[in-house]
Design an enzyme around this catalytic site. Structure first.
Site, mmCIF file in Angstrom:
data_model
loop_
_atom_site.group_PDB
_atom_site.id
_atom_site.type_symbol
_atom_site.label_atom_id
_atom_site.label_comp_id
_atom_site.label_asym_id
_atom_site.label_seq_id
_atom_site.Cartn_x
_atom_site.Cartn_y
_atom_site.Cartn_z
ATOM 1 N N ASP A 1 -2.270 -4.359 5.243
ATOM 2 C CA ASP A 1 -2.664 -3.397 4.219
ATOM 3 C C ASP A 1 -1.464 -2.562 3.764
ATOM 4 O O ASP A 1 -1.338 -1.410 4.129
ATOM 5 C CB ASP A 1 -3.770 -2.488 4.788
ATOM 6 C CG ASP A 1 -4.466 -1.640 3.740
ATOM 7 O OD1 ASP A 1 -4.304 -1.919 2.543
ATOM 8 O OD2 ASP A 1 -5.157 -0.689 4.126
ATOM 9 N N GLU B 1 -2.464 4.606 -3.141
ATOM 10 C CA GLU B 1 -3.815 4.038 -3.084
ATOM 11 C C GLU B 1 -4.571 4.571 -1.883
ATOM 12 O O GLU B 1 -5.798 4.744 -1.926
ATOM 13 C CB GLU B 1 -3.737 2.507 -3.026
ATOM 14 C CG GLU B 1 -5.080 1.787 -3.176
ATOM 15 C CD GLU B 1 -5.860 1.610 -1.883
ATOM 16 O OE1 GLU B 1 -7.052 1.276 -1.950
ATOM 17 O OE2 GLU B 1 -5.272 1.815 -0.786
ATOM 18 N N GLU B 2 -3.852 4.857 -0.814
ATOM 19 C CA GLU B 2 -4.496 5.287 0.414
ATOM 20 C C GLU B 2 -4.952 6.744 0.383
ATOM 21 O O GLU B 2 -5.660 7.185 1.290
ATOM 22 C CB GLU B 2 -3.545 5.086 1.606
ATOM 23 C CG GLU B 2 -3.135 3.641 1.851
ATOM 24 C CD GLU B 2 -4.266 2.776 2.395
ATOM 25 O OE1 GLU B 2 -5.403 3.274 2.479
ATOM 26 O OE2 GLU B 2 -4.010 1.607 2.719
#
Length: 393
Positions: free
Chosen positions: A121, A153-154
């Site tokens: 990820d 994105e996290e």
């Protein structure tokens, strides 16, 4: 000195993706500090003839001293001439940030895995995507292919939100996230809330002189945990996670302020769940919406196993402007290994991903062959309307 990411010329394709994934994992790029990763990708792509744009993204909260970060947008020379006002026909995407803490790569050939922060990820995915895209370049079939790699994105999806200002209008968006190499039919929506409770501080030996902010908040949270939330056959149940709790300043004093941060994984539009939250909480706390988006229906291609995603991705934040645009979500690795102290990706699955990304991209560049499980207009409408303005909730 920025890290050098490169596969060795003498490497076989299977070995090249291992070495590239290892190199990418070894570049620290925690959310808010993605600078080195952006520049390393830029160098790798320019060396192979890509035109690269580093798009500035404002500093992340808590990282203001580090300044701007950059999204990485790359395309083949001539693409802008062929589709001057739209950009590439096919846009390949993932994110370059990871969750903390950083730890470097370990290639465990005996057990057939690569370990390290971002292994699945999404550093391994980036390696597979880059090599697949480069294979299409070498076969002369990448003229209408673009790459978009974004920050944050996290955390707050600010990278993908900023990418919308590039005014790209792809017909096909292919996003890489760890999906166990399955094409995702739909992903859950998200509702992130903060509950704020107010009290009056006083000595805990004389509680009648004050009012605890913690007590009503705890009661409200218990009621939310006991509430009935929507569920359906496709996406399963709406889930609630109470992720953060804060309040008080001393054990022997009533708390003047308390707050809780909640995340719902949604199968319905967020307004439906928010209405229940407000009715359940009542006047025990203020309800503040942080972010919200609806569930997203996605496209699939024949020939690939499918599944649903209970996690959120950047797809909900990208503006697919073409009325018949299609969005796809697929990548090697398991979300169950992401964000963990044992994050890993299986080497055989990573190696297979190079081939299937190449095959999928080629099908999209030529136009999907066979029918998709979601009609394009339905998927585009769902994606385009998926981000909810929190101010309106």
């Amino acid at each position: 000195m920025l890290p050098d990411i490169d596969e060795r010329n003498e490497d076989s394709p299977g070995e090249a993706v291992i070495r590239l994934a290892e190199s990418l994992i070894n570049i620290e790029s925690l959310s808010g500090s993605e600078h080195a990763m952006a520049h390393a990708l830029k160098g790798w792509l320019i060396k192979r003839g890509w035109e690269v744009v580093l798009q500035p993204v404002p500093p992340a909260l808590g990282h203001e001293e580090e300044g701007e970060r950059w999204n990485v947008y790359a395309f083949r020379p001539g693409t802008g001439v062929a589709r001057r006002d739209k950009g590439p026909k096919v846009l390949l995407n993932s994110h370059i940030d990871t969750v903390p803490p950083f730890y470097s790569a370990t290639v465990d050939r005996q057990n057939g895995v690569i370990r390290g922060r971002g292994a699945c990820d999404t550093k391994g995915i980036l390696a597979a995507q880059l090599l697949a895209a480069q294979r299409l370049v070498e076969s002369g079939q990448a003229a209408d292919l673009g790459l978009l790699y974004v920050v944050s994105e996290e955390t707050d999806h600010s990278g993908m939100k900023q990418a919308n200002s590039l005014n790209l209008r792809p017909n096909f968006l292919l996003v890489g996230e760890p999906t166990e190499s399955k094409m995702i039919r739909s992903q859950k929506g998200l509702l992130k809330l903060r509950l704020l409770s107010h009290g009056v501080s006083c000595h805990s030996g004389y509680p009648s002189l004050g009012k605890s902010a913690i007590d009503p908040l705890v009661d409200a949270l218990q009621d939310l945990k006991r509430a009935h939330w929507p569920q359906n056959e496709e996406l399963g149940a709406t889930t609630l996670n109470i992720g953060l709790l804060k309040g008080g300043h001393a054990a022997n004093a009533l708390a003047a302020e308390a707050e809780a941060t909640l995340v719902f994984r949604l199968i319905t539009p967020p307004e439906q769940v928010l209405e229940t939250v407000r009715a359940t909480v009542g006047d025990r706390a203020d309800v503040e919406v942080i972010t919200a988006n609806t569930p997203v229906q996605l496209n699939t291609l024949e020939g690939y196993a499918t599944d649903v995603a209970c996690f959120n991705t950047d797809i909900a934040y990208f503006d697919l402007r073409e009325p018949t645009a299609q969005a796809f979500l697929m990548g090697p690795g398991s979300i169950l290994d992401a964000h963990s102290d044992h994050e890993l990706i299986q080497i055989p699955e990573l190696q297979r991903a190079v081939a299937y990304y190449e095959e999928i991209l080629l099908r999209l560049l030529k136009g999907p062959r066979g029918s998709t499980q979601r009609v394009a207009s339905q998927a585009a409408e769902s994606v385009g309307a998926s981000v909810v303005d929190a101010r309106a909730l």
